[in-house]
Write an enzyme that holds these catalytic residues in place. Structure first.
Site, mmCIF file in Angstrom:
data_model
loop_
_atom_site.group_PDB
_atom_site.id
_atom_site.type_symbol
_atom_site.label_atom_id
_atom_site.label_comp_id
_atom_site.label_asym_id
_atom_site.label_seq_id
_atom_site.Cartn_x
_atom_site.Cartn_y
_atom_site.Cartn_z
ATOM 1 N N GLY A 20 0.781 -1.242 0.000
ATOM 2 C CA GLY A 20 0.000 0.000 0.000
ATOM 3 C C GLY A 20 0.809 1.286 0.000
ATOM 4 O O GLY A 20 0.285 2.336 0.382
ATOM 5 N N SER A 21 2.073 1.244 -0.456
ATOM 6 C CA SER A 21 2.833 2.514 -0.493
ATOM 7 C C SER A 21 2.205 3.479 -1.497
ATOM 8 O O SER A 21 2.169 4.692 -1.255
ATOM 9 C CB SER A 21 4.309 2.271 -0.809
ATOM 10 O OG SER A 21 4.477 1.819 -2.127
ATOM 11 N N ASN A 22 1.691 2.971 -2.605
ATOM 12 C CA ASN A 22 1.006 3.851 -3.562
ATOM 13 C C ASN A 22 -0.294 4.398 -2.977
ATOM 14 O O ASN A 22 -0.585 5.585 -3.117
ATOM 15 C CB ASN A 22 0.721 3.105 -4.868
ATOM 16 C CG ASN A 22 1.935 3.058 -5.769
ATOM 17 O OD1 ASN A 22 2.304 4.056 -6.376
ATOM 18 N ND2 ASN A 22 2.589 1.897 -5.824
ATOM 19 N N ARG A 66 -13.771 -13.401 -2.228
ATOM 20 C CA ARG A 66 -14.125 -13.709 -3.628
ATOM 21 C C ARG A 66 -15.625 -13.644 -3.869
ATOM 22 O O ARG A 66 -16.090 -13.131 -4.874
ATOM 23 C CB ARG A 66 -13.618 -15.111 -3.996
ATOM 24 C CG ARG A 66 -12.139 -15.127 -4.199
ATOM 25 C CD ARG A 66 -11.650 -16.414 -4.840
ATOM 26 N NE ARG A 66 -10.229 -16.256 -5.111
ATOM 27 C CZ ARG A 66 -9.740 -15.673 -6.210
ATOM 28 N NH1 ARG A 66 -10.549 -15.267 -7.157
ATOM 29 N NH2 ARG A 66 -8.450 -15.511 -6.353
ATOM 30 N N ASN A 110 -5.271 1.344 -13.555
ATOM 31 C CA ASN A 110 -4.318 0.463 -12.874
ATOM 32 C C ASN A 110 -2.903 0.985 -13.092
ATOM 33 O O ASN A 110 -2.614 1.603 -14.120
ATOM 34 C CB ASN A 110 -4.429 -0.947 -13.481
ATOM 35 C CG ASN A 110 -3.428 -1.931 -12.870
ATOM 36 O OD1 ASN A 110 -3.311 -2.053 -11.647
ATOM 37 N ND2 ASN A 110 -2.692 -2.637 -13.726
ATOM 38 N N HIS A 112 1.076 -0.397 -13.404
ATOM 39 C CA HIS A 112 1.859 -1.614 -13.599
ATOM 40 C C HIS A 112 3.340 -1.235 -13.571
ATOM 41 O O HIS A 112 3.728 -0.248 -14.198
ATOM 42 C CB HIS A 112 1.500 -2.277 -14.929
ATOM 43 C CG HIS A 112 2.163 -3.602 -15.098
ATOM 44 N ND1 HIS A 112 1.724 -4.734 -14.436
ATOM 45 C CD2 HIS A 112 3.256 -3.968 -15.804
ATOM 46 C CE1 HIS A 112 2.517 -5.749 -14.750
ATOM 47 N NE2 HIS A 112 3.450 -5.314 -15.576
ATOM 48 N N SER A 144 3.603 1.982 -16.088
ATOM 49 C CA SER A 144 2.488 2.192 -17.013
ATOM 50 C C SER A 144 1.220 2.408 -16.196
ATOM 51 O O SER A 144 0.928 1.630 -15.282
ATOM 52 C CB SER A 144 2.280 0.962 -17.901
ATOM 53 O OG SER A 144 3.449 0.679 -18.634
ATOM 54 N N ASP A 153 -3.675 -6.114 -17.522
ATOM 55 C CA ASP A 153 -2.677 -5.190 -18.087
ATOM 56 C C ASP A 153 -2.894 -4.849 -19.560
ATOM 57 O O ASP A 153 -1.934 -4.632 -20.299
ATOM 58 C CB ASP A 153 -1.256 -5.783 -17.929
ATOM 59 C CG ASP A 153 -0.953 -6.144 -16.490
ATOM 60 O OD1 ASP A 153 -1.391 -5.403 -15.602
ATOM 61 O OD2 ASP A 153 -0.295 -7.176 -16.264
HETATM 62 C C1 GAR Z 1 3.441 -1.452 -7.331
HETATM 63 O O1 GAR Z 1 4.774 -1.437 -7.770
HETATM 64 C C2 GAR Z 1 2.509 -1.668 -8.509
HETATM 65 O O2 GAR Z 1 2.986 -1.082 -9.689
HETATM 66 C C3 GAR Z 1 2.492 -3.160 -8.607
HETATM 67 O O3 GAR Z 1 2.459 -3.610 -7.284
HETATM 68 C C4 GAR Z 1 3.190 -2.692 -6.475
HETATM 69 C C5 GAR Z 1 2.366 -2.380 -5.251
HETATM 70 O O4 GAR Z 1 3.133 -1.684 -4.313
HETATM 71 N N1 GAR Z 1 1.369 -3.621 -9.355
HETATM 72 C C6 GAR Z 1 1.413 -4.725 -10.109
HETATM 73 O O5 GAR Z 1 2.397 -5.423 -10.193
HETATM 74 C C7 GAR Z 1 0.119 -5.033 -10.857
HETATM 75 N N2 GAR Z 1 0.334 -6.026 -11.851
HETATM 76 P P1 GAR Z 1 2.426 -0.977 -3.077
HETATM 77 O O6 GAR Z 1 1.473 -2.011 -2.453
HETATM 78 O O7 GAR Z 1 3.525 -0.621 -2.127
HETATM 79 O O8 GAR Z 1 1.682 0.216 -3.586
#
Ligand code: GAR
Length: 200
Positions: A20-22, A66, A110, A112, A144, A153
């Site tokens: 969850g850093s994003n 789910r 999303n 990626h 992306s 994706d």
């Molecule tokens: C991020 O790097 C995101 O781009 C990637 O998961 C990570 C989540 O990091 N997403 C994928 O790989 C989707 N196919 P976070 O939980 O620290 O935000």
């Protein structure tokens, strides 16, 4: 009425499966503005750190299974009530259901951690992507941000940013470069989608 509409904050909902850093970065970015806000974080993983982060930042943190997302329409019902302007997948690892996509056309995006269409698809997430890129000795990688459709994706591209990889970079170095790009660009891309400039 029109004035009220104009000044009402836009609503963002985040889906995430892990760290969850994003999500945290997006939440705090908009907490410093009064234009939009993250109103809820949904996770398919009860123990995901993203739920702790959301809770700490005062954002509704919801876990679903789910059944709730693929069968009973419970997640869809919650989303309809929330009526978000944008649904953001930030490290969400399940396929996003078609019934929600239909309800929110062009409103699900999303991120990626690679330059799609390379290194995308099922199983290509997080460190798996960085490892594959490292093994192939790529000289650049990037992020992306794209609209979501019913395939992993594959939706229409919105934004990409690249970063160079040095021969001596480790998998961890690549991961850190991607993390920096994501922290820098993701909230701004969301902001541009919510508040497009007149000529966009
Ligand atoms: C991020 O790097 C995101 O781009 C990637 O998961 C990570 C989540 O990091 N997403 C994928 O790989 C989707 N196919 P976070 O939980 O620290 O935000």
């Amino acid at each position: 009425m029109q004035t009220q509409e104009k000044f009402r904050k836009k609503k963002i909902v985040i889906f995430a499966s892990g760290n969850g850093s994003n999500a945290e970065n997006i939440i705090t970015y908009f907490q410093q503005k009064n234009t939009a806000e993250v109103i809820a974080v949904f996770s398919n993983n009860r123990r995901a750190k993203v739920l702790e982060r959301a809770h700490r930042l005062g954002v509704k943190a919801l876990h679903f299974d789910r059944e709730a997302i693929y069968q009973s329409n419970e997640v869809l019902r919650l989303l309809k009530d929330m009526n978000p302007n944008l649904i953001v997948l930030a490290g969400f690892l399940w396929i996003f259901p078609t019934n929600i996509l239909k309800q929110f056309p062009n409103k699900v995006i999303n991120i990626h951690p690679a330059l799609l269409p390379k290194y995308g698809g099922k199983g290509m997430y997080g460190m798996h992507v960085h490892k594959a890129i490292h093994e192939k000795k790529e000289v650049e990688t990037g992020i992306s941000i794209h609209y979501v459709n019913e395939h992993y994706d594959e939706g229409k591209m919105i934004f990409q940013a690249t970063t160079a990889i040095k021969p001596e970079d480790s998998v961890q170095d690549i991961a850190e470069k991607i993390h920096e790009l994501e922290q820098e660009h993701f909230p701004k891309v969301i902001e541009n989608l919510l508040f497009p400039l007149p000529n966009e």
